[in-house]
Design an enzyme around this catalytic site. Structure first.
Site, PDB file in Angstrom:
ATOM      1  N   SER A  91      -9.601   1.768   2.742  1.00 13.36           N
ATOM      2  CA  SER A  91      -8.661   2.540   1.896  1.00 13.36           C
ATOM      3  C   SER A  91      -7.565   1.635   1.259  1.00 13.36           C
ATOM      4  CB  SER A  91      -7.972   3.716   2.538  1.00 13.36           C
ATOM      5  OG  SER A  91      -7.032   3.047   3.484  1.00 13.36           O
ATOM      6  N   LYS A 120       1.029  -1.125   0.033  1.00 10.80           N
ATOM      7  CA  LYS A 120      -0.035  -0.002   0.140  1.00 10.80           C
ATOM      8  C   LYS A 120       0.925   1.094  -0.033  1.00 10.80           C
ATOM      9  CE  LYS A 120      -3.842   2.140   2.636  1.00 10.80           C
ATOM     10  NZ  LYS A 120      -4.814   2.022   3.760  1.00 10.80           N
ATOM     11  N   SER A 154      -9.624  -0.320   7.149  1.00 15.63           N
ATOM     12  CA  SER A 154      -9.142  -0.183   5.675  1.00 15.63           C
ATOM     13  C   SER A 154      -8.588  -1.309   5.207  1.00 15.63           C
ATOM     14  CB  SER A 154      -8.306   0.934   5.563  1.00 15.63           C
ATOM     15  OG  SER A 154      -8.790   2.335   5.693  1.00 15.63           O
TER      16      SER A 154
END
Lengths: 99, 488
Positions: B153, B78, B177
């Site tokens: 996210s 990420k 997330s």
């Protein structure tokens, strides 16, 4: 859901100033609505009973402080390479003390 | 692809034994990235030269006889986790060209274990969002249906795993997330106990809530990654003083669930939960009973405070954490020649941050500001302490708690990105694990009538990451939801 808390344009501008953000008139209107709605929802917290929670958690990690010893750090020139406006080993910023 | 091992565990074993080379693995997965990444919007950075460099390192280490638990395993990271020398944007214009000078601890440990860092994944800006539409660069599309969101996210990480572009990926989880996009994309995601994985090098959003977590199809791969990343790190003051987990070694500890108690959280099965999701959880309950578990229900009366508490606390922490982005030392600096320092900082922040990030900074600034602190921040902290107490008590009665991961399946792109409450309130299932620090695991457990994946969430006691993964492993041994692939 749960309506709207009255937030004035002045309050939005005040908070934006504290946060170092500049908002357009349209953005002020937008955030006035958004913050009003979110804060209305946060009124739920008003119904919290005055009971005190017991102390909890953290028991796996009680007050740990790392040893106070020197470690290698990043080289100044590498750090400056990522700076928007380097000046030797200094970060150059606009003048903020009047001469 | 079909001839190559599918799990990280099998890849590392095959590469370690010399049956396959890291290059063969990388080539196969690169082909998948080239085929799907652009359409799905999963990647923000993919550098084949860097991958080749890592592969040469890997070969050299294997030739020296090193035993590497992640030998040749491609891991997508990420883009709010620092990888030395690779552009790390956090999905923000503020950091569009920023290259960190150091690896996050989690990254350094993955490298040490022989993993191949396989690009940076798209995300909601600074981790703020649950649809991945808040990325400053592009949204992520759901591989099960391209008109739907991937969740957020960590949407890029989850969608890439679901589409087979990597066997495993890293996300970060501040309020769900890792788990929510995993659920919406039909893969597994773990939010470890707070402090299990070092936050050093994770770009901070809500420091008391943030935790790096793995995403994979197979629970055994989550265990492998957690074992490699966890363990105390003195660079993170909140890092637990514990040895790395032994989740892989203990995965098979449950032959069945006799003697185990599982509590269904009533409040998370009621209003607002889609019928197909509720039905999938009820079917899962039967499967757990068939495995010998005692399943009961419980009510958590303070749960309703979790959403307002979370959004005030996370935003307050964000307003403080994001104060460092001022155009002085790194990141975007607005061109304001001749103007004041304050003007330069204000313009840099106004140009660099997106709409949702500004909203949370202002909400947090407001909650911390003079005259409002007691009404908002202090109350939210108290609600958090009550929730922690409630969940602690619940987990004295039950070994695990069960709920949906998210009340609904993946929604259409563009549907909910203006109403803050529609998205915020839907986070109610995932927020408690962050507020309380407890570990939580999302697993695929069915599909709705449109063929979109449904996720279930298990929570365990503080520090119970291994038990949680063992439960998930047993469930996957007895089900096949995790083997279902999105349509070609």
């Amino acid at each position: 859901m749960r309506g709207q808390v009255e937030i004035t344009r002045e309050q939005v501008e005040h908070v934006a100033r504290l946060a170092h953000l500049q908002l357009s008139p349209e953005e002020i209107t937008y955030y006035q609505g958004q913050l009003g709605r979110i804060l209305a929802y946060a009124q739920e917290l008003e119904t919290l009973k005055p009971q005190q929670p017991q102390a909890s958690q953290g028991d796996l990690n009680s007050a740990y402080e790392r040893e106070d010893k020197m470690e290698p750090s990043l080289a100044a020139e590498d750090i400056m390479a990522g700076a928007p406006r380097p000046a030797g080993t200094a970060f150059q910023v606009p003048r903020f003390v009047e001469s | 692809m079909s001839s190559l091992p599918e799990t990280a565990t099998a890849i590392a074993a095959a590469v370690g034994r010399g049956e396959l080379t890291g290059a063969e693995i990388a080539e196969a997965y690169t082909a998948q990235v080239e085929r799907h990444a652009e359409q799905l919007g999963t990647h923000l950075y993919f550098d084949q030269d860097d991958i080749k460099w890592q592969l040469r390192e890997l070969d050299a280490r294997l030739a020296r006889g090193e035993s590497l638990p992640l030998a040749g395993v491609p891991v997508l990271v990420k883009d709010n986790i620092c990888v030395r020398g690779q552009v790390t944007t956090a999905g923000s214009r503020m950091l569009a060209n920023w290259r960190p000078l150091y690896d996050a601890t989690a990254i350094a440990r993955l490298r040490a274990a022989g993993a191949i860092l396989f690009g940076k994944a798209n995300l909601d800006e600074f981790g703020m969002g649950s649809s991945n539409e808040n990325s400053a660069f592009k949204p992520v599309r759901n591989p099960w249906n391209l008109s739907r969101v991937a969740g957020g996210s960590s949407g890029g990480s989850a969608a890439a795993v679901a589409r087979g572009m990597v066997p495993v990926a890293l996300g970060s989880d501040t309020g769900g997330s890792v788990r929510q996009p995993a659920a919406l994309c039909g893969v597994a995601g773990l939010k470890p106990t707070y402090g299990r994985v070092s936050r050093y090098g994770l770009i901070a959003y809500g420091s008391s809530l943030d935790q790096i977590g793995p995403i994979a199809r197979h629970v055994s791969d989550l265990a492998l990654l957690l074992d490699c990343m966890s363990g105390h790190d003195h660079h993170d003051g909140s890092s637990l003083r514990l040895a790395p987990t032994q989740a892989t070694a203990t995965l098979g500890q449950y032959a069945d669930l006799h003697g185990k108690t599982i509590g269904i959280v009533e409040e998370l099965m009621g209003e607002g939960v889609e019928e197909s999701t509720r039905a999938a959880i009820n079917k899962l309950v039967q499967a757990l009973r068939d495995l010998g578990a005692t399943v009961g229900t419980l009510s958590l009366k303070n749960l309703k405070y979790s959403v307002p508490s979370y959004y005030l606390l996370a935003s307050a922490e964000a307003s403080s954490n994001l104060a460092r982005f001022d155009g002085v030392r790194f990141g975007l600096r607005a061109d304001t020649r001749g103007q004041s320092l304050r003007e330069m900082m204000t313009q840099s922040r106004s140009q660099g941050f997106g709409r949702e990030v500004k909203q949370r900074i202002m909400l947090g600034t407001f909650a911390l500001s003079s005259g409002y602190y007691d009404a908002y921040y202090a109350k939210a902290s108290k609600a958090r302490a009550l929730l922690t107490q409630d969940f602690g008590e619940a987990l004295n009665k039950f070994d695990f708690l069960l709920s949906p991961t998210y009340p609904r399946t993946a929604f259409p792109l563009g549907e909910e990105n203006t109403d803050p409450l529609a998205l915020y309130t839907a986070d109610i299932c995932t927020l408690p694990a962050n507020l309380t620090g407890l570990p939580a695991l999302s697993l695929p457990c069915g599909f709705d009538q449109y063929g979109l994946p449904i996720g279930c969430q298990f929570m365990a006691r503080h520090g119970g990451d291994e038990a949680l993964l063992s439960l998930g492993y047993l469930f996957q041994k007895n089900s096949n939801w995790h083997t279902c692939l999105p349509p070609a």
